[in-house]
Design a protein around this motif. Structure first.
Motif, PDB file in Angstrom:
ATOM      1  N   ALA A 119       0.838  -1.204   0.000  1.00 18.29           N
ATOM      2  CA  ALA A 119       0.000   0.000   0.000  1.00 18.29           C
ATOM      3  C   ALA A 119       0.870   1.250   0.000  1.00 18.29           C
ATOM      4  CB  ALA A 119      -0.915  -0.002   1.223  1.00 18.29           C
ATOM      5  N   ALA A 120       0.363   2.308  -0.610  1.00 13.89           N
ATOM      6  CA  ALA A 120       1.071   3.589  -0.634  1.00 13.89           C
ATOM      7  C   ALA A 120       1.145   4.165   0.771  1.00 13.89           C
ATOM      8  CB  ALA A 120       0.346   4.566  -1.565  1.00 13.89           C
ATOM      9  N   ALA A 121       2.180   4.953   1.018  1.00 10.96           N
ATOM     10  CA  ALA A 121       2.363   5.563   2.339  1.00 10.96           C
ATOM     11  C   ALA A 121       1.151   6.415   2.708  1.00 10.96           C
ATOM     12  CB  ALA A 121       3.629   6.411   2.347  1.00 10.96           C
ATOM     13  N   SER A 122       0.585   7.124   1.725  1.00 10.57           N
ATOM     14  CA  SER A 122      -0.587   7.969   2.007  1.00 10.57           C
ATOM     15  C   SER A 122      -1.791   7.136   2.418  1.00 10.57           C
ATOM     16  CB  SER A 122      -0.928   8.817   0.780  1.00 10.57           C
ATOM     17  OG  SER A 122      -1.171   7.996  -0.348  1.00 10.57           O
ATOM     18  N   THR A 123      -1.935   5.939   1.843  1.00 16.79           N
ATOM     19  CA  THR A 123      -3.049   5.048   2.185  1.00 16.79           C
ATOM     20  C   THR A 123      -2.924   4.566   3.614  1.00 16.79           C
ATOM     21  OG1 THR A 123      -3.270   4.332  -0.119  1.00 16.79           O
ATOM     22  CG2 THR A 123      -4.223   2.905   1.568  1.00 16.79           C
ATOM     23  N   VAL A 124      -1.713   4.166   3.999  1.00 18.26           N
ATOM     24  CA  VAL A 124      -1.478   3.679   5.362  1.00 18.26           C
ATOM     25  C   VAL A 124      -1.657   4.819   6.361  1.00 18.26           C
ATOM     26  CG1 VAL A 124       0.200   2.601   6.911  1.00 18.26           C
ATOM     27  CG2 VAL A 124       0.092   1.903   4.496  1.00 18.26           C
TER      28      VAL A 124
END
Length: 377
Positions: free
Chosen positions: A112-117
């Protein structure tokens, strides 16, 4: 051109959510909360966990955030169920493990993308904060508070971009779709429905491209959000943070909107001033339903593919918002004016949308050098 401003059918504030829309939202939240695993059953208490969870979702600033937080909380509670962990007894170490798990899992099978996490952790942290503040001591500490958040690059965006020539090509494809479907509109009911959908899609894409709206700001609009101000026809809406906004509608957008609304009224066999409901409506059996966001994704990608745009499969409505910022800056609109138009509280957010900001031709050295040369002549 005839002024096709529909008459209002009920008294409400500009951009205010209608009673039916609020009822639909409450029903959606109630259904989501009822299905959440691992929480105590609703015992009818005003401050029960499920009732507080519903209140938390309804208090967020936008339906877009509400849906994102609902998905993130659902993912977290399903993880807790798999781990046989009571979410109301979770500790920071448990949330650290959830963060690691979330980093390794996404819908496409890739990390997952850092922004999603980061958003997932923010959602769960917000939920715990709401429970702590309202549950009479059931929880005393927020287990997310000390969990390290992934660093999100604030200077770039994962949204696929569009050049201004690509935006023109996309809008030209929407124009061509209208022209292609026009002949069949007079022959069959299906042909007329497809023609109406093409007019609607063209009007929506022009609105997104010309005003740089968020997709939720466009799709949540009702017909009586169209208005007038200072000699201009305008669109009123509530943007992020529930702030009331009003933007002028340029002629390019108005032409497409007028043609769409005229055809929509003709299909309904009523005058344009009697149209009610969503500004962008469905055209199927539920002909006055609100157009859904996934449909717009599909339309943009289909038309972009027709236009030969290389990134067609990755485009989204947000791509047009990015292109609006880049185009405005490219033609010399001051950053603060672009910021105001887009409804950003922080100019750094606007700069992230401006994909042309690193263009060497915009380097201040050129302007300063030219002025210095003129002084020394």
């Amino acid at each position: 051109m005839t002024d096709l401003q529909p008459a209002a059918r009920e008294v409400r504030l500009p951009g205010q959510t209608t009673a039916s829309a609020l009822t639909d939202r409450m029903r959606r939240v109630a259904e989501l909360v009822a299905a959440l695993p691992g929480l105590p059953p609703d015992d009818g208490s005003r401050y029960g966990v499920r009732r507080l969870t519903a209140a938390w979702l309804l208090e967020v600033e936008s339906q877009h955030t509400e849906k994102a937080y609902g998905r993130d909380l659902t993912t977290f509670l399903h993880w807790c169920a798999t781990e046989r962990l009571d979410p109301l007894s979770a500790r920071p170490t448990d949330l650290g493990q959830f963060r690691t798990w979330r980093e390794l899992h996404s819908h496409n099978g890739r990390p997952a993308a850092a922004s999603t996490v980061a958003r997932a952790l923010a959602a769960v942290a917000s939920w715990y904060t709401h429970l702590i503040a309202n549950s009479d001591g059931l929880l005393r500490h927020n287990p997310v508070a000390t969990v390290r958040r992934p660093k999100v690059n604030q200077h770039t965006s994962p949204t696929a971009g569009l050049t201004l020539s690509e935006v023109d090509a996309l809008l030209a494809a929407a124009d061509a779709q209208v022209a292609d479907r026009a002949p069949a509109a007079a022959r069959t009911p299906t042909g007329r429905t497809r023609y109406l959908a093409a007019l609607r899609d063209r009007a929506l894409l022009r609105l997104l491209a010309d005003l740089g709206l968020r997709i939720s700001e466009a799709l949540d609009r009702d017909l009586d959000d169209l208005s007038h101000n200072a000699g201009h026809r305008t669109l009123r809406y509530r943007g992020k943070g529930n702030l009331l906004r009003e933007r002028p509608l340029p002629a390019h957008t108005l032409q497409a909107l007028d043609e769409y609304l005229t055809e929509r009224a003709t299909v309904a066999n009523i005058g344009v001033n009697r149209l009610t409901g969503p500004l962008f409506a469905t055209t199927g059996t539920d002909g006055d339903g609100r157009l859904a966001e996934p449909n717009v994704f599909l339309t943009i990608r289909r038309l972009a593919s027709t236009a030969g745009i290389a990134a067609a499969g990755r485009l989204s409505p947000h791509s047009l918002r990015h292109a609006f910022a880049t185009g405005a800056r490219e033609v010399g609109v001051p950053l603060e004016d672009v910021q105001d138009a887009m409804g950003h509280a922080d100019p750094r957010t606007t700069r992230r949308y401006d994909r042309d900001r690193h263009n060497i031709d915009r380097d201040p050295a050129f302007l300063l050098g030219a002025r210095r040369a003129s002084r020394t002549r």
